[in-house]
Design an enzyme around this catalytic site. Structure first.
Site, PDB file in Angstrom:
ATOM      1  N   SER A  32       0.842  -1.195   0.000  1.00 29.74           N
ATOM      2  CA  SER A  32       0.000   0.000   0.000  1.00 29.74           C
ATOM      3  C   SER A  32       0.881   1.249   0.000  1.00 29.74           C
ATOM      4  CB  SER A  32      -0.949   0.005   1.196  1.00 29.74           C
ATOM      5  OG  SER A  32      -0.383  -0.671   2.293  1.00 29.74           O
ATOM      6  N   HIS A  63      -6.036  -1.066  -2.422  1.00 24.37           N
ATOM      7  CA  HIS A  63      -5.325  -2.040  -3.259  1.00 24.37           C
ATOM      8  C   HIS A  63      -6.028  -2.128  -4.614  1.00 24.37           C
ATOM      9  CE1 HIS A  63      -2.442  -4.066  -0.431  1.00 24.37           C
ATOM     10  NE2 HIS A  63      -3.166  -3.353   0.403  1.00 24.37           N
ATOM     11  N   HIS A  85      -4.234 -10.945   1.274  1.00 19.21           N
ATOM     12  CA  HIS A  85      -3.611 -11.349   2.534  1.00 19.21           C
ATOM     13  C   HIS A  85      -4.385 -12.529   3.128  1.00 19.21           C
ATOM     14  CE1 HIS A  85      -2.967  -7.025   1.906  1.00 19.21           C
ATOM     15  NE2 HIS A  85      -1.789  -7.182   2.493  1.00 19.21           N
ATOM     16  N   TYR A  87      -5.386 -12.765   6.084  1.00 22.43           N
ATOM     17  CA  TYR A  87      -6.453 -12.311   6.994  1.00 22.43           C
ATOM     18  C   TYR A  87      -7.756 -11.982   6.273  1.00 22.43           C
ATOM     19  CZ  TYR A  87      -4.970  -7.552   5.655  1.00 22.43           C
ATOM     20  OH  TYR A  87      -4.631  -6.440   4.960  1.00 22.43           O
ATOM     21  N   GLU A  88      -7.705 -11.851   4.947  1.00 26.41           N
ATOM     22  CA  GLU A  88      -8.939 -11.601   4.197  1.00 26.41           C
ATOM     23  C   GLU A  88      -9.758 -12.888   4.072  1.00 26.41           C
ATOM     24  OE1 GLU A  88      -8.474  -8.885   0.635  1.00 26.41           O
ATOM     25  OE2 GLU A  88      -6.372  -9.156   1.157  1.00 26.41           O
ATOM     26  N   ALA A 115       4.220  -2.688   4.458  1.00 22.30           N
ATOM     27  CA  ALA A 115       4.179  -1.794   5.604  1.00 22.30           C
ATOM     28  C   ALA A 115       4.346  -2.668   6.844  1.00 22.30           C
ATOM     29  CB  ALA A 115       2.844  -1.067   5.655  1.00 22.30           C
ATOM     30  N   MET A 213       1.781  -8.344   8.361  1.00 24.95           N
ATOM     31  CA  MET A 213       0.775  -9.371   8.044  1.00 24.95           C
ATOM     32  C   MET A 213       0.884  -9.896   6.617  1.00 24.95           C
ATOM     33  SD  MET A 213      -2.468  -7.346   9.699  1.00 24.95           S
ATOM     34  CE  MET A 213      -2.282  -6.380  11.216  1.00 24.95           C
ATOM     35  N   SER A 214       2.051  -9.760   6.013  1.00 28.83           N
ATOM     36  CA  SER A 214       2.168 -10.168   4.603  1.00 28.83           C
ATOM     37  C   SER A 214       3.578 -10.689   4.311  1.00 28.83           C
ATOM     38  CB  SER A 214       1.855  -8.973   3.692  1.00 28.83           C
ATOM     39  OG  SER A 214       2.849  -7.986   3.806  1.00 28.83           O
ATOM     40  N   ASN A 237       4.716   2.644  11.634  1.00 28.05           N
ATOM     41  CA  ASN A 237       4.299   2.982  13.008  1.00 28.05           C
ATOM     42  C   ASN A 237       5.176   2.199  13.968  1.00 28.05           C
ATOM     43  OD1 ASN A 237       2.565   0.658  11.785  1.00 28.05           O
ATOM     44  ND2 ASN A 237       2.533   0.306  13.984  1.00 28.05           N
ATOM     45  N   HIS A 249      -5.001   2.211  11.342  1.00 27.85           N
ATOM     46  CA  HIS A 249      -4.732   1.996   9.922  1.00 27.85           C
ATOM     47  C   HIS A 249      -4.419   3.343   9.257  1.00 27.85           C
ATOM     48  CE1 HIS A 249      -4.799   0.101   6.033  1.00 27.85           C
ATOM     49  NE2 HIS A 249      -5.817   0.826   5.611  1.00 27.85           N
TER      50      HIS A 249
HETATM   51  N1  HPA Z   1       1.558  -4.676  13.102  1.00 32.08           N
HETATM   52  C1  HPA Z   1       1.244  -5.540  12.111  1.00 32.08           C
HETATM   53  N2  HPA Z   1       1.176  -5.186  10.835  1.00 32.08           N
HETATM   54  C2  HPA Z   1       1.436  -3.908  10.531  1.00 32.08           C
HETATM   55  C3  HPA Z   1       1.763  -2.959  11.520  1.00 32.08           C
HETATM   56  C4  HPA Z   1       1.833  -3.371  12.878  1.00 32.08           C
HETATM   57  O1  HPA Z   1       2.115  -2.597  13.810  1.00 32.08           O
HETATM   58  N3  HPA Z   1       1.954  -1.769  10.879  1.00 32.08           N
HETATM   59  C5  HPA Z   1       1.764  -2.015   9.544  1.00 32.08           C
HETATM   60  N4  HPA Z   1       1.444  -3.290   9.339  1.00 32.08           N
END
Ligand code: HPA
Length: 274
Positions: A32, A63, A85, A87-88, A115, A213-214, A237, A249
């Site tokens: 992203s 996306h 992903h 999680y989807e 990310a 998560m990817s 972050n 997010h």
């Molecule tokens: N945790 C998990 N996945 C993420 C994060 C996070 O803090 N930031 C961006 N993707």
């Protein structure tokens, strides 16, 4: 889905992409924020995932869901603008189907961007991180099930899952461009919730520098079928509990947006130098 149907899906998707856009030597999965990078391709052709038989279509906002192929620095490069992903709700076989399609299209090198949350407290939001290794704490593995012997061995080595040559090249490029580059271990968790502060303390103790998560499923499957991989994270972050504030997010998107030009310049420099 049985193995025969899955293999047919891979071949059908590869054939549809070959017809629409042609083959490629290098593949880039754009996380992203980086989607605009497809503008750099010349002689570009694209096809929507929805028009590729058997291809997974993303539900995540932001996306785009398009496969692009074109010329970049004299090389045939394909780019995935958007990805799905675990999680989807997708099976990891489908999450990683695009990597097997890349293999069928002649790709030798995979660059995956993402990310991630910073677990290493010396990192700051906006930092870029070269993945030197990964931790798979998702409890899942995309190679589960009958082995696809056409693609690779039952028990693939992961010592060099991330190419050391590409890491060296990326360090050199970052230095020449004056881009500060952190390095570290990316930990893959399934999501979709962000981690708890206790989980982040645990991950740090286990050797993680970033969490996301990817990417790891793609890298495992790339390694299985003999592609060289490079992983690059944008630390969007600080992970949960490091700062006295909740994660959102929105923060992830905003930081991605803020550093996307630098991130893009780094990836572009790597492709130029390859
Ligand atoms: N945790 C998990 N996945 C993420 C994060 C996070 O803090 N930031 C961006 N993707």
């Amino acid at each position: 889905m049985d193995q025969q149907t899955y293999l047919e899906n891979i071949n059908a998707a590869a054939q549809a992409i070959r017809q629409a856009c042609g083959e490629a030597d290098i593949a880039v999965v754009l996380g992203s924020g980086l989607g605009g990078y497809v503008d750099a391709l010349s002689d570009a052709a694209c096809v929507s995932y929805a028009d590729i038989p058997g291809f997974p279509v993303s539900t995540a906002p932001g996306h785009a869901g398009k496969w692009w192929t074109g010329l970049l620095h004299g090389k045939r490069v394909c780019m995935m603008q958007g990805r799905v992903h675990g999680y989807e709700g997708y099976d990891l076989k489908d999450v990683t189907l695009p990597v097997r399609v890349m293999k069928r299209l002649g790709v030798k090198t995979l660059i995956v961007t993402n990310a991630a949350g910073g677990v290493n407290t010396s990192f700051a939001p906006g930092d870029l991180m070269l993945m030197t290794d990964f931790l798979n704490l998702s409890g899942k593995n995309p190679l589960t099930g009958p082995n696809l012997d056409d693609f690779g061995p039952r028990f693939p080595d992961m010592t060099h899952a991330l190419s050391r040559d590409l890491q060296r090249l990326t360090r050199d490029v970052a230095e020449k461009l004056g881009v500060a580059l952190q390095e570290g271990v990316y930990c893959w968790l399934n999501g979709p919730c962000y981690e708890t502060p206790a989980e982040i303390r645990m991950l740090r103790a286990l050797g993680a520098d970033a969490v996301g998560m990817s990417t790891v499923p793609e890298i495992i499957v790339a390694r299985h079928c003999g592609l060289e991989s490079l992983g690059l994270s944008c630390i969007t972050n600080m992970a949960a509990g490091i700062l006295d504030q909740p994660l959102s997010h929105q923060e992830v998107m905003e930081t991605g947006e803020r550093v996307k030009d630098t991130f893009r310049a780094l990836v572009d420099g790597v492709i130029a130098a390859m």
